[in-house]
Design a protein around this motif. Structure first.
Motif, PDB file in Angstrom:
ATOM      1  N   GLN A 234      56.338 -14.339  63.573  1.00 14.57           N
ATOM      2  CA  GLN A 234      56.658 -13.902  62.458  1.00 14.57           C
ATOM      3  C   GLN A 234      55.979 -13.922  61.836  1.00 14.57           C
ATOM      4  OE1 GLN A 234      58.409 -18.041  61.612  1.00 14.57           O
ATOM      5  NE2 GLN A 234      60.382 -17.786  63.519  1.00 14.57           N
ATOM      6  N   VAL A 235      55.217 -12.652  61.150  1.00 12.65           N
ATOM      7  CA  VAL A 235      54.102 -11.958  60.945  1.00 12.65           C
ATOM      8  C   VAL A 235      55.078 -11.045  60.059  1.00 12.65           C
ATOM      9  CG1 VAL A 235      52.080 -10.727  60.742  1.00 12.65           C
ATOM     10  CG2 VAL A 235      52.301 -12.598  62.128  1.00 12.65           C
ATOM     11  N   GLY A 236      54.781 -11.228  59.169  1.00 14.11           N
ATOM     12  CA  GLY A 236      54.835  -9.814  57.554  1.00 14.11           C
ATOM     13  C   GLY A 236      54.666  -8.739  58.648  1.00 14.11           C
ATOM     14  N   HIS A 237      55.737  -7.690  57.554  1.00 12.99           N
ATOM     15  CA  HIS A 237      55.423  -6.327  57.789  1.00 12.99           C
ATOM     16  C   HIS A 237      53.900  -6.109  57.394  1.00 12.99           C
ATOM     17  CE1 HIS A 237      56.785  -2.134  57.386  1.00 12.99           C
ATOM     18  NE2 HIS A 237      57.669  -2.265  58.477  1.00 12.99           N
ATOM     19  N   SER A 238      53.375  -6.069  56.205  1.00 14.49           N
ATOM     20  CA  SER A 238      51.968  -5.613  56.180  1.00 14.49           C
ATOM     21  C   SER A 238      51.528  -6.382  57.273  1.00 14.49           C
ATOM     22  CB  SER A 238      51.769  -5.746  54.745  1.00 14.49           C
ATOM     23  OG  SER A 238      52.136  -7.508  54.779  1.00 14.49           O
ATOM     24  N   GLY A 239      51.305  -7.428  57.937  1.00 12.15           N
ATOM     25  CA  GLY A 239      50.100  -8.082  58.626  1.00 12.15           C
ATOM     26  C   GLY A 239      50.440  -7.000  60.194  1.00 12.15           C
ATOM     27  N   LEU A 240      51.762  -6.808  61.029  1.00  8.52           N
ATOM     28  CA  LEU A 240      52.105  -5.858  61.594  1.00  8.52           C
ATOM     29  C   LEU A 240      51.824  -4.175  61.576  1.00  8.52           C
ATOM     30  CD1 LEU A 240      56.285  -6.664  62.344  1.00  8.52           C
ATOM     31  CD2 LEU A 240      53.625  -6.891  63.829  1.00  8.52           C
ATOM     32  N   LEU A 241      51.790  -3.851  60.574  1.00 11.62           N
ATOM     33  CA  LEU A 241      51.168  -2.479  60.453  1.00 11.62           C
ATOM     34  C   LEU A 241      49.517  -2.510  60.452  1.00 11.62           C
ATOM     35  CD1 LEU A 241      52.710  -1.240  57.151  1.00 11.62           C
ATOM     36  CD2 LEU A 241      53.225  -0.187  59.531  1.00 11.62           C
ATOM     37  N   LEU A 242      48.958  -3.632  59.695  1.00  9.56           N
ATOM     38  CA  LEU A 242      47.306  -4.045  59.616  1.00  9.56           C
ATOM     39  C   LEU A 242      46.813  -4.211  61.723  1.00  9.56           C
ATOM     40  CD1 LEU A 242      44.230  -3.750  58.836  1.00  9.56           C
ATOM     41  CD2 LEU A 242      44.834  -6.676  57.815  1.00  9.56           C
ATOM     42  N   THR A 243      47.824  -4.591  62.156  1.00  7.51           N
ATOM     43  CA  THR A 243      47.998  -5.330  63.175  1.00  7.51           C
ATOM     44  C   THR A 243      48.072  -4.195  64.093  1.00  7.51           C
ATOM     45  OG1 THR A 243      48.384  -7.009  63.148  1.00  7.51           O
ATOM     46  CG2 THR A 243      48.273  -6.221  65.209  1.00  7.51           C
ATOM     47  N   GLY A 244      48.783  -3.016  63.967  1.00  5.65           N
ATOM     48  CA  GLY A 244      48.905  -2.043  64.756  1.00  5.65           C
ATOM     49  C   GLY A 244      47.335  -0.639  64.983  1.00  5.65           C
ATOM     50  N   LEU A 245      47.098  -0.535  62.862  1.00  2.00           N
ATOM     51  CA  LEU A 245      45.630   0.331  62.984  1.00  2.00           C
ATOM     52  C   LEU A 245      45.270  -0.288  63.419  1.00  2.00           C
ATOM     53  CD1 LEU A 245      45.828   2.749  61.015  1.00  2.00           C
ATOM     54  CD2 LEU A 245      45.487   1.294  59.212  1.00  2.00           C
ATOM     55  N   ALA A 246      45.158  -1.506  63.500  1.00  2.00           N
ATOM     56  CA  ALA A 246      43.389  -2.059  64.302  1.00  2.00           C
ATOM     57  C   ALA A 246      43.316  -2.052  65.549  1.00  2.00           C
ATOM     58  CB  ALA A 246      43.649  -3.972  63.633  1.00  2.00           C
ATOM     59  N   GLY A 247      44.290  -2.280  66.133  1.00  2.00           N
ATOM     60  CA  GLY A 247      45.073  -1.314  67.956  1.00  2.00           C
ATOM     61  C   GLY A 247      45.202  -0.544  68.078  1.00  2.00           C
ATOM     62  N   LEU A 248      45.382   0.757  67.355  1.00  3.93           N
ATOM     63  CA  LEU A 248      44.896   2.088  67.849  1.00  3.93           C
ATOM     64  C   LEU A 248      43.396   2.783  67.454  1.00  3.93           C
ATOM     65  CD1 LEU A 248      46.881   4.947  66.217  1.00  3.93           C
ATOM     66  CD2 LEU A 248      44.332   5.561  66.161  1.00  3.93           C
TER      67      LEU A 248
ATOM     68  N   GLY B 194      49.376   7.430  71.327  1.00  5.78           N
ATOM     69  CA  GLY B 194      50.821   6.903  72.133  1.00  5.78           C
ATOM     70  C   GLY B 194      50.505   6.163  70.717  1.00  5.78           C
ATOM     71  N   ALA B 195      49.731   5.543  70.667  1.00  3.41           N
ATOM     72  CA  ALA B 195      49.478   4.139  69.695  1.00  3.41           C
ATOM     73  C   ALA B 195      50.183   4.840  68.383  1.00  3.41           C
ATOM     74  CB  ALA B 195      48.073   3.302  69.827  1.00  3.41           C
ATOM     75  N   ALA B 196      50.755   5.650  67.742  1.00  2.00           N
ATOM     76  CA  ALA B 196      51.276   6.157  66.621  1.00  2.00           C
ATOM     77  C   ALA B 196      52.592   6.202  66.776  1.00  2.00           C
ATOM     78  CB  ALA B 196      50.790   7.613  66.171  1.00  2.00           C
ATOM     79  N   LEU B 197      53.203   5.914  68.223  1.00  2.00           N
ATOM     80  CA  LEU B 197      54.893   6.029  68.177  1.00  2.00           C
ATOM     81  C   LEU B 197      54.923   4.587  67.457  1.00  2.00           C
ATOM     82  CD1 LEU B 197      56.987   6.640  68.966  1.00  2.00           C
ATOM     83  CD2 LEU B 197      56.897   6.039  71.338  1.00  2.00           C
TER      84      LEU B 197
END
Length: 232
Positions: free
Chosen positions: A42-56, A159-162
């Protein structure tokens, strides 16, 4: 007049195909699983985007480093083996000739023919003949660390960008379902394409990659849900 016949075998794609498929598959699965776990917590949308970018970024660098170190180790082993073979050719050329002829006899040639082949090949390129037929080192299998590292990093990032793009475009309430569907669909296409290029069964490639990827995403979602439950 007959024209020269040139065959293109699927094994010639083995080096770059392995790195590209591994990188893209890992990029999709790891980033999607990471996003699903965080979304389930239940993390917010901005937190999700930051997590995904860091993971990429972290994943691409990790893949590049891992491939470079792994393939460099293989290259070092090949180089050491070639140096040893070169020394043996200088010290015992006749013994190496008999060894190469013996390899051809084991492959089905008669001894006289095996000696003729070994003599001709060693006269042309003794080290190359032994590298190929004794050590199993050829142009196709030769380790290329930089190529493997760059291919893995770029394919991981693509791949991670998808899943990251899906997270950016889809409303937050639908993000979990959208990530799951888009990830499984893209992995099925990737697995089928890789199998086709490699000359393997397309169905087997699709089933294999989607099954294990679904397990990975499911495990991440469960962990995120448990975290949200006990922390809430």
């Amino acid at each position: 007049m007959s024209r020269g016949h040139i065959e293109a075998h699927s094994i010639s794609h083995a080096g770059w195909l392995r790195a590209a498929v591994l990188g893209a598959n890992d990029g999709i699965v790891s980033t999607a699983s990471l996003l699903l776990g965080v979304a389930a917590a239940q993390v917010g949308h901005s937190g999700l985007l930051l997590t995904g970018l860091a993971g990429l970024v972290a994943g691409a660098m990790s893949m590049a480093t891992g491939e470079y170190v792994s393939v460099s180790s293989q290259a070092d082993i090949e180089e050491a083996a070639l140096k040893e073979e070169h020394r043996e050719l200088e010290e015992d050329y006749l013994g190496e000739f008999r060894e190469l002829a013996g390899i051809y006899v084991k492959r089905g040639l008669s001894l006289p023919l095996a000696k003729q082949v070994a003599e001709a090949l060693m006269a042309h390129d003794a080290l190359g003949a032994h590298a190929r037929d004794e050590l199993g080192i050829s142009e196709i299998t030769t380790a290329r660390p930089l190529q493997a590292a760059l291919t893995s990093a770029c394919s991981f990032a693509l791949g991670a960008a998808l899943p990251l793009l899906v997270t950016l475009l889809v409303p937050h309430a639908w993000v979990i379902g959208a990530i799951v569907v888009s990830t499984l669909l893209s992995l099925a296409i990737l697995g089928g394409l890789a199998a086709r290029v490699g000359g393997a069964s397309v169905l087997r490639g699709v089933v294999r990659v989607t099954f294990w990827s679904a397990l990975a995403m499911g495990a991440s979602g469960i962990i995120g849900s448990l975290f949200a439950h006990f922390s809430g």
